[in-house]
Design an enzyme around this catalytic site. Structure first.
Site, PDB file in Angstrom:
ATOM      1  N   GLY A  55       1.061  -1.468   0.247  1.00 31.55           N
ATOM      2  CA  GLY A  55       0.055   0.151  -0.090  1.00 31.55           C
ATOM      3  C   GLY A  55       0.957   1.181  -0.298  1.00 31.55           C
ATOM      4  CB  CYS A  82       5.693  -4.303  -0.021  1.00 30.42           C
ATOM      5  SG  CYS A  82       6.315  -2.223  -0.013  1.00 30.42           S
ATOM      6  CE1 TYR A  83       1.084   1.344   5.149  1.00 30.84           C
ATOM      7  CE2 TYR A  83      -0.637  -0.464   5.841  1.00 30.84           C
ATOM      8  CZ  TYR A  83      -0.442   0.766   5.955  1.00 30.84           C
ATOM      9  OH  TYR A  83      -1.278   1.167   7.108  1.00 30.84           O
ATOM     10  CG  HIS A 170       5.996  -5.975  -4.160  1.00 34.52           C
ATOM     11  ND1 HIS A 170       4.387  -5.429  -3.513  1.00 34.52           N
ATOM     12  CD2 HIS A 170       6.525  -4.709  -4.089  1.00 34.52           C
ATOM     13  CE1 HIS A 170       4.524  -4.181  -3.325  1.00 34.52           C
ATOM     14  NE2 HIS A 170       5.159  -4.475  -3.085  1.00 34.52           N
ATOM     15  CD  GLU A 172       2.640  -8.185  -5.683  1.00 30.48           C
ATOM     16  OE1 GLU A 172       3.554  -9.085  -4.346  1.00 30.48           O
ATOM     17  OE2 GLU A 172       2.179  -7.634  -4.654  1.00 30.48           O
ATOM     18  CG  ASP A 228     -13.248  -8.667 -22.011  1.00 25.54           C
ATOM     19  OD1 ASP A 228     -12.564  -9.818 -22.618  1.00 25.54           O
ATOM     20  OD2 ASP A 228     -12.411  -7.687 -22.282  1.00 25.54           O
ATOM     21  CE  LYS A 368      -8.846  -9.039 -23.856  1.00 20.80           C
ATOM     22  NZ  LYS A 368     -10.126  -8.392 -24.158  1.00 20.80           N
TER      23      LYS A 368
HETATM   24  N1  LIG Z   1     -20.555  -1.971 -30.151  1.00 20.02           N
HETATM   25  C1  LIG Z   1     -20.743  -2.269 -28.665  1.00 20.02           C
HETATM   26  N2  LIG Z   1     -22.527  -2.586 -28.602  1.00 20.02           N
HETATM   27  C2  LIG Z   1     -22.407  -3.156 -27.551  1.00 20.02           C
HETATM   28  N3  LIG Z   1     -21.741  -2.865 -26.592  1.00 20.02           N
HETATM   29  C3  LIG Z   1     -20.446  -2.766 -26.367  1.00 20.02           C
HETATM   30  C4  LIG Z   1     -19.990  -2.485 -27.372  1.00 20.02           C
HETATM   31  N4  LIG Z   1     -18.501  -2.021 -27.418  1.00 20.02           N
HETATM   32  C5  LIG Z   1     -17.866  -2.284 -26.442  1.00 20.02           C
HETATM   33  N5  LIG Z   1     -19.553  -2.819 -25.769  1.00 20.02           N
HETATM   34  C6  LIG Z   1     -19.772  -3.330 -23.980  1.00 20.02           C
HETATM   35  O1  LIG Z   1     -18.076  -2.796 -23.385  1.00 20.02           O
HETATM   36  C7  LIG Z   1     -17.198  -3.691 -22.478  1.00 20.02           C
HETATM   37  C8  LIG Z   1     -16.387  -3.343 -22.480  1.00 20.02           C
HETATM   38  O2  LIG Z   1     -15.532  -3.417 -23.806  1.00 20.02           O
HETATM   39  P1  LIG Z   1     -14.471  -3.905 -24.450  1.00 20.02           P
HETATM   40  O3  LIG Z   1     -13.385  -3.785 -25.606  1.00 20.02           O
HETATM   41  O4  LIG Z   1     -13.139  -4.121 -23.081  1.00 20.02           O
HETATM   42  O5  LIG Z   1     -14.720  -5.749 -24.152  1.00 20.02           O
HETATM   43  P2  LIG Z   1     -15.037  -6.622 -25.427  1.00 20.02           P
HETATM   44  O6  LIG Z   1     -15.341  -6.125 -27.248  1.00 20.02           O
HETATM   45  O7  LIG Z   1     -16.614  -7.601 -24.752  1.00 20.02           O
HETATM   46  O8  LIG Z   1     -13.939  -7.502 -25.307  1.00 20.02           O
HETATM   47  P3  LIG Z   1     -12.563  -7.406 -26.202  1.00 20.02           P
HETATM   48  O9  LIG Z   1     -11.786  -6.358 -25.261  1.00 20.02           O
HETATM   49  O10 LIG Z   1     -11.929  -8.557 -26.229  1.00 20.02           O
HETATM   50  O11 LIG Z   1     -12.533  -6.761 -27.571  1.00 20.02           O
HETATM   51  C9  LIG Z   1     -18.362  -5.095 -23.738  1.00 20.02           C
HETATM   52  O12 LIG Z   1     -17.869  -5.785 -22.071  1.00 20.02           O
HETATM   53  C10 LIG Z   1     -19.273  -4.192 -24.016  1.00 20.02           C
HETATM   54  O13 LIG Z   1     -20.513  -4.663 -22.690  1.00 20.02           O
HETATM   55  N1  LIG Z   2       4.554  -0.913  -2.227  1.00 18.02           N
HETATM   56  C1  LIG Z   2       4.567  -0.969  -0.487  1.00 18.02           C
HETATM   57  O1  LIG Z   2       3.754  -1.333   0.228  1.00 18.02           O
HETATM   58  C2  LIG Z   2       4.802   0.582   0.155  1.00 18.02           C
HETATM   59  C3  LIG Z   2       4.471   0.523   1.659  1.00 18.02           C
HETATM   60  C4  LIG Z   2       5.474   1.755   2.083  1.00 18.02           C
HETATM   61  N2  LIG Z   2       4.375   2.184   1.598  1.00 18.02           N
HETATM   62  C5  LIG Z   2       6.799   2.475   2.280  1.00 18.02           C
HETATM   63  O2  LIG Z   2       6.902   2.962   0.888  1.00 18.02           O
HETATM   64  O3  LIG Z   2       7.539   1.587   2.775  1.00 18.02           O
END
Ligand SMILES: Nc1ncnc2c1ncn2[C@@H]1O[C@H](COP(=O)(O)OP(=O)(O)OP(=O)(O)O)[C@@H](O)[C@H]1O
Ligand SMILES: NC(=O)CC[C@H](N)C(=O)O
Ligand SMILES: O=c1[nH]c(=O)c2[nH+]cn([C@@H]3O[C@H](COP(=O)(O)O)[C@@H](O)[C@H]3O)c2[nH]1
Ligand SMILES: [Mg+2]
Length: 512
Positions: A55, A82-83, A170, A172, A228, A368
């Protein structure tokens, strides 16, 4: 739910979601909660272990976020990152944290001198990723130092008796080369968790949550043709069946042939009612004369919602809107408490303040590649699961400056050539995204002994795992040559093609 649960308490770290994601990758269930939830809520969750995230705050300052002390009495393993480690040191008897003389940011060599299970199978010298200004000056009672770096004496500490671990780095992030091994060791050697949770369980949990949220109400889903929204709508359909209707908006900013192809694919492959809305004129009207990227995004986000509202009205009694929002959309839009706004994704930061429809976003916390895994589990066709992402605002954020029909035409034609060439080269699935950008400038060329004064096309192709970072793709020269030749020869207004060789960061994938 009968799986082991790992509770992550979030202190506003940039990587809290990444911790959860790493745990999911090991088929263990994890849940993220705010740092200040009550002990009663924690007991209700009944975690097998707790992880305290990083954090931005400093535990040395008054008012820094804390945690209920009772967690240290639960007799379960606790890992502070970390934090989280600093907080542990401060809260437990005997520990002292102070501001270090120098911060430590980026890669560092970790020298391990002890560690038993937590560092099992890891070399005594290994690269870790640091990002801190404070450090643990004095260990709490019962702890020992188990690793150090050049700059930080206590880079990791452990109380083996109570199974409390503190990591200043970290684990992760990918730059900590053995980070996954450490988390694996924590989960399976220390917590002894069962690897019994999987994406099918995730789907089932979401189905239950969706049913609880929407009850008997009617629901619409914005369906774009992208993975998505396809996955989101498939999950919602599993949950509530014919309460769901999908809406595909043609905002005039789609690629060549896309509207037709989406209607065909989803009409044939999905047994969910699909409404096609021709909103081309109204989007283009609203965008006319607008060149500032954030302004464009806000206009598009708002207009999308207006269209959804109107369609909801026609269907009557619709109260919910499903969107395929994923975690990278949220983070970039500044959608978590501490994150900065990089760009307002139309479906998050671009939404109007007042909304009639309540959002349903089953993929909100996923990345994704996890969405694709779910798509595969659900048996969606490969061409949907592996479709390259295409942003909701479409070609509007690939035309720098004003958007108009003439420019859309140029960009569409150039983009279609790129798509075709990338597919023919067998690279479509391997590359994260490949597309054309049309900048707001022209340059001089010579064709057939004549002077030309035309637009360049910028070719952008990147590799990425999750859109949070990306690198430009090393395309074969022959492919670039073929793309360049075809675009200049076949798209009349274009006389030059350039390749964008910027990674993210410092660039972003899209140009606006
Ligand atoms: N042309 C569209 N018509 C209807 N909904 C849309 C349209 N474009 C985007 N959206 C909505 O916005 C959301 C976010 O768009 P985004 O492009 O991130 O996702 P995606 O199109 O589903 O997948 P990808 O990221 O693979 O293109 C979509 O999941 C959908 O719900
Ligand atoms: N990445 C962190 O969690 C940072 C912890 C705290 N803010 C520091 O600077 O030490
Ligand atoms: O649905 C979307 N609405 C948006 O407003 C939006 N902006 C960017 N993108 C996509 O997100 C990923 C990261 O993009 P950037 O590196 O350009 O920020 C890339 O995959 C981009 O194509 C969007 N998707
Ligand atoms: Mg899309």
């Amino acid at each position: 739910m009968e799986y082991d649960k790992i509770l992550i308490l979030d202190f506003g770290g940039q990587y809290s979601q990444l911790i959860a994601r790493r745990i999911r990758e090991f088929n263990v269930y994890s849940v993220i909660k705010a740092h200040n939830i009550s002990l009663a809520e924690i007991k209700e969750i009944d975690p097998a272990a707790i992880i305290l995230s990083g954090g931005p705050d400093s535990v040395t300052l008054a008012g820094a976020p804390g945690v209920n002390q009772g967690i240290f009495e639960l007799q379960i393993p606790i890992m502070g990152i970390c934090y989280g480690m600093q907080l542990m040191a401060q809260l437990l008897e005997g520990g002292v944290v102070e501001k270090a003389e120098h911060g430590e940011y980026g890669k560092a060599n970790l020298e391990i001198f002890s560690g038993r299970e937590i560092f099992k199978d890891i070399d005594s010298n290994t690269q870790v990723w640091m990002s801190h200004g404070d450090h643990v000056k004095q260990l709490p009672d019962g702890f020992e130092r188990i690793a150090q770096t050049d700059l930080t004496e206590t880079a990791a500490m452990a109380d083996f008796e109570r199974d409390f671990y503190g990591l200043q780095f970290h684990p992760e992030v990918n730059h900590t080369l053995e980070g996954k091994t450490m988390l694996h060791n924590f989960l399976f050697k220390i917590v002894k968790a069962q690897a019994s949770w999987n994406m099918a369980d995730y789907i089932n949990e979401e189905i239950e949550a969706i049913r609880n949220q929407v009850g008997k109400g009617k629901v619409i889903c914005g369906l774009s043709g992208g993975v998505d929204s396809a996955v989101a709508s498939a999950i919602v359909h599993k949950a509530i069946g014919d309460q769901l209707t999908c809406i595909f908006v043609d905002h005039g900013l789609l690629r060549k042939g896309e509207a037709k192809q989406v209607r065909r694919t989803f009409g044939e492959e999905f047994n969910i009612p699909l409404i096609y809305v021709d909103a081309r004129e109204r989007f283009l009207d609203k965008l006319s004369g607008v060149s500032e990227p954030e302004e464009k995004r806000k206009i598009i986000g708002e207009e999308f919602i207006k269209v959804f509202d109107e369609e909801a009205e026609k269907l009557e009694n619709v109260r919910y809107l499903v969107q395929g929002t994923i975690y990278s959309d949220v983070i970039e839009s500044g959608g978590t408490e501490k994150s900065a706004t990089i760009k307002s994704h139309h479906n998050v930061g671009g939404l109007p303040d007042e909304m009639n429809l309540e959002l349903v976003e089953p993929l909100h916390f996923l990345f994704k590649d996890e969405v694709r895994k779910i798509g595969e589990v659900l048996g969606l066709p490969e061409e949907i699961v592996w479709r390259q992402p295409f942003p909701g605002p479409g070609l509007a954020i690939r035309i720098i400056g004003n958007v108009d029909k003439a420019k859309l035409n140029i960009l569409r034609n150039a983009d279609a050539i790129i798509q075709e060439e990338i597919r023919d080269a067998g690279l479509y699935k391997e590359i994260w995204q490949s597309f054309a950008v049309l900048p707001d400038l022209r340059s001089v060329g010579v064709m057939g002994d004549e002077r030309t004064y035309g637009y360049p096309i910028i070719l952008r192709a990147v590799n990425s795992d999750d859109a949070m970072t990306a690198d430009w793709a090393r395309l074969p020269y022959e492919l670039m040559q073929s793309i360049s030749n075809r675009i200049v020869n076949q798209v009349a207004e274009v006389n030059r093609v350039v390749y964008d060789i910027t990674s993210k960061p410092p660039g972003t994938i899209e140009w606006e």
